[in-house]
Motif scaffolding. Structure first.
Motif, short mmCIF file in Angstrom:
data_model
loop_
_atom_site.label_atom_id
_atom_site.label_comp_id
_atom_site.label_asym_id
_atom_site.label_seq_id
_atom_site.Cartn_x
_atom_site.Cartn_y
_atom_site.Cartn_z
N SER A 8 5.69 7.26 0.27
CA SER A 8 5.68 6.46 -0.96
C SER A 8 4.54 6.98 -1.83
O SER A 8 3.42 7.23 -1.35
CB SER A 8 5.49 4.98 -0.65
OG SER A 8 4.31 4.78 0.07
N VAL A 9 4.85 7.17 -3.11
CA VAL A 9 3.89 7.81 -4.01
C VAL A 9 3.75 7.00 -5.29
O VAL A 9 4.75 6.63 -5.91
CB VAL A 9 4.35 9.24 -4.38
CG1 VAL A 9 3.32 9.90 -5.32
CG2 VAL A 9 4.56 10.09 -3.14
N LEU A 10 2.51 6.75 -5.69
CA LEU A 10 2.26 6.18 -7.02
C LEU A 10 1.51 7.23 -7.84
O LEU A 10 0.47 7.74 -7.41
CB LEU A 10 1.38 4.93 -6.92
CG LEU A 10 0.97 4.35 -8.28
CD1 LEU A 10 2.17 3.76 -9.01
CD2 LEU A 10 -0.12 3.30 -8.13
N LEU A 11 2.06 7.53 -9.01
CA LEU A 11 1.38 8.45 -9.93
C LEU A 11 0.68 7.62 -11.00
O LEU A 11 1.30 6.75 -11.62
CB LEU A 11 2.40 9.38 -10.59
CG LEU A 11 1.82 10.34 -11.64
CD1 LEU A 11 1.04 11.46 -10.98
CD2 LEU A 11 2.93 10.93 -12.49
N ILE A 12 -0.61 7.88 -11.21
CA ILE A 12 -1.33 7.20 -12.29
C ILE A 12 -1.65 8.26 -13.34
O ILE A 12 -2.30 9.27 -13.05
CB ILE A 12 -2.62 6.53 -11.78
CG1 ILE A 12 -2.28 5.54 -10.66
CG2 ILE A 12 -3.34 5.81 -12.92
CD1 ILE A 12 -3.49 4.88 -10.01
N MET A 34 0.85 -1.20 0.00
CA MET A 34 0.00 0.00 0.00
C MET A 34 0.89 1.26 0.00
O MET A 34 1.89 1.33 0.71
CB MET A 34 -0.90 0.02 1.23
CG MET A 34 -1.83 1.21 1.22
SD MET A 34 -3.10 1.15 2.47
CE MET A 34 -2.18 0.91 3.94
N TYR A 35 0.49 2.21 -0.81
CA TYR A 35 1.23 3.47 -0.90
C TYR A 35 0.72 4.46 0.15
O TYR A 35 -0.40 4.33 0.64
CB TYR A 35 1.04 4.10 -2.29
CG TYR A 35 1.69 3.28 -3.39
CD1 TYR A 35 3.01 3.52 -3.77
CD2 TYR A 35 0.97 2.29 -4.04
CE1 TYR A 35 3.60 2.77 -4.77
CE2 TYR A 35 1.56 1.52 -5.05
CZ TYR A 35 2.88 1.77 -5.41
OH TYR A 35 3.46 1.03 -6.39
N ASP A 36 1.53 5.46 0.45
CA ASP A 36 1.03 6.55 1.29
C ASP A 36 0.06 7.39 0.47
O ASP A 36 -0.98 7.80 0.97
CB ASP A 36 2.19 7.44 1.75
CG ASP A 36 3.06 6.76 2.79
OD1 ASP A 36 2.48 6.10 3.68
OD2 ASP A 36 4.30 6.85 2.70
N ILE A 37 0.44 7.65 -0.79
CA ILE A 37 -0.37 8.55 -1.63
C ILE A 37 -0.47 8.00 -3.04
O ILE A 37 0.56 7.63 -3.64
CB ILE A 37 0.27 9.97 -1.73
CG1 ILE A 37 0.66 10.51 -0.35
CG2 ILE A 37 -0.68 10.93 -2.45
CD1 ILE A 37 1.48 11.80 -0.40
N ILE A 38 -1.68 7.97 -3.56
CA ILE A 38 -1.85 7.78 -5.01
C ILE A 38 -2.20 9.15 -5.57
O ILE A 38 -3.10 9.84 -5.05
CB ILE A 38 -2.99 6.78 -5.33
CG1 ILE A 38 -2.56 5.36 -4.98
CG2 ILE A 38 -3.38 6.87 -6.81
CD1 ILE A 38 -3.66 4.33 -5.14
N ILE A 39 -1.48 9.56 -6.61
CA ILE A 39 -1.80 10.82 -7.29
C ILE A 39 -2.35 10.45 -8.66
O ILE A 39 -1.70 9.71 -9.41
CB ILE A 39 -0.56 11.71 -7.43
CG1 ILE A 39 0.01 12.06 -6.05
CG2 ILE A 39 -0.91 12.99 -8.21
CD1 ILE A 39 1.32 12.86 -6.08
#
Ligand code: NAP
Length: 306
Positions: free
Chosen positions: A26-30, A1-6
């Motif tokens: 931790s960041v996932l950019l979509i 699990m990420y801290d933030i999904i952008i």
């Protein structure tokens, strides 16, 4: 699990990621297309502090490079479904489902359509919503640009180096675009490169396989004029793509997401930044500002809630 999904990799999303990654989140950019959002399609930018003049694509590249160097992870996909009302935020994409403690919606906005019959038929066959993308197809041809804001102005400036003549069609006789650029257009009009067609709207699109001409009505005299054009660039603003969120978030009457000053929406842990947010000034600099504010608030939110 990420801290933030952008969701969305324009200047707002990239700035949010830079602030969050620097805070070791931790960041996932979509991102649906390519990082940079609308800015990639913008020609020269002359109002982003620190750069007297920079190409939109170059500014985007620099922002993306900065975020990537900090460890940004990116998935390229559209969003199929948002499940974001619970404590853990889930989004379904073509590349699978992703989870995070928080989500930032940096969805930007998509080009508004003219809403004239046959508009869809002529897309790619004369009609374009992006002068910097398609302008080169109209070398030494005659084109029209519809709109009265800064995008239509910039489209005219960009196209003026490529095409033979531009008709700038606007529904009023006063423009929204800035006075400084209007002066440049007036100079081009003196040389016959641009013709202003004011108080006018496009009523009909004509052509067989490709667009050949447009019928333009003067709203005051009701006179209808046929203008032969090879291309028509529609630059009449943008609208947010928030259909999937309309039952989850509070939107304004135009579909923009309403937030507080920390970019928080009505759902805990869900933030909205950049052009998708209800606000007065949609510029790169305000998008970046939104991104920074959201990430700083999120750092606080995560420490209190997880
Ligand atoms: P905009 O400022 O909303 O202007 C849209 C224009 O299209 C308006 O003049 C509007 O007419 C006209 N229009 C709207 N719907 C129409 C319709 N159905 N038929 C005919 N005309 C229609 O949009 P924009 O030019 O895309 O700019 C969006 C934002 O980005 C603005 O804040 C702008 O300043 C910013 N921007 C900044 C830069 C820069 O600073 N370098 C460059 C591009 C854009 P009315 O005026 O009559 O409403």
């Amino acid at each position: 699990m990420y801290d933030i999904i952008i969701v969305g990799g324009g200047p707002a999303g990239l700035t949010a990621s830079i602030y969050a990654l620097r805070a070791k989140k931790s960041v996932l950019l979509i991102e649906k297309f390519s990082p940079g959002g609308q800015v990639v399609q913008t020609g020269k930018i002359e109002n982003y502090p620190g750069f007297k003049s920079i190409e939109g694509a170059e500014l985007s590249r620099l922002m993306f490079e900065q975020a990537s160097d900090l460890g940004l992870e990116v998935v390229y996909s559209d969003i199929l479904n948002y499940d974001i009302t619970g404590k853990i935020k889930k989004v379904k994409t073509y590349e699978g489902e992703f989870e995070a403690k928080t989500i930032i919606l940096a969805l930007g906005a998509v080009a508004r359509q003219l809403d004239v019959e046959n508009e869809k038929k002529f897309v790619g066959k004369g009609i374009s919503y992006c002068a910097t993308c398609d302008g080169n197809f109209f070398k030494d041809k005659v084109v029209a640009v519809v709109g009265g804001g800064n995008t239509s102005f910039e489209d005219c400036l960009y196209l003026s180096d490529i095409v033979k003549k531009i008709y700038l069609i606007h529904r009023r006789d006063e423009f929204r675009g800035d006075a400084h650029t209007l002066e440049k257009l007036k100079t081009l009009a003196l040389n016959g490169k641009i013709e202003f067609v004011l108080n006018s709207v496009v009523k009909e699109l004509k052509g067989e396989e490709k667009l050949n001409s447009i019928l333009v009505e003067n709203k005051i005299s009701k006179e209808v004029r046929e203008i032969k054009v090879d291309g028509l660039f529609v630059a009449i603003g943008r609208q947010p793509d928030t259909a999937l969120l309309k039952d989850i978030l509070t939107l304004d009457k135009n579909g923009y997401i309403i937030t507080d000053e920390n970019m928080c929406t009505n759902v805990d842990g869900v933030y909205a930044i950049g052009d998708v947010r209800e606000k007065r000034l949609r510029q790169i600099v305000t998008a970046c500002s939104d991104g920074a504010i959201a990430s700083v608030d999120i750092i606080d939110y995560i420490s209190k809630n997880f």
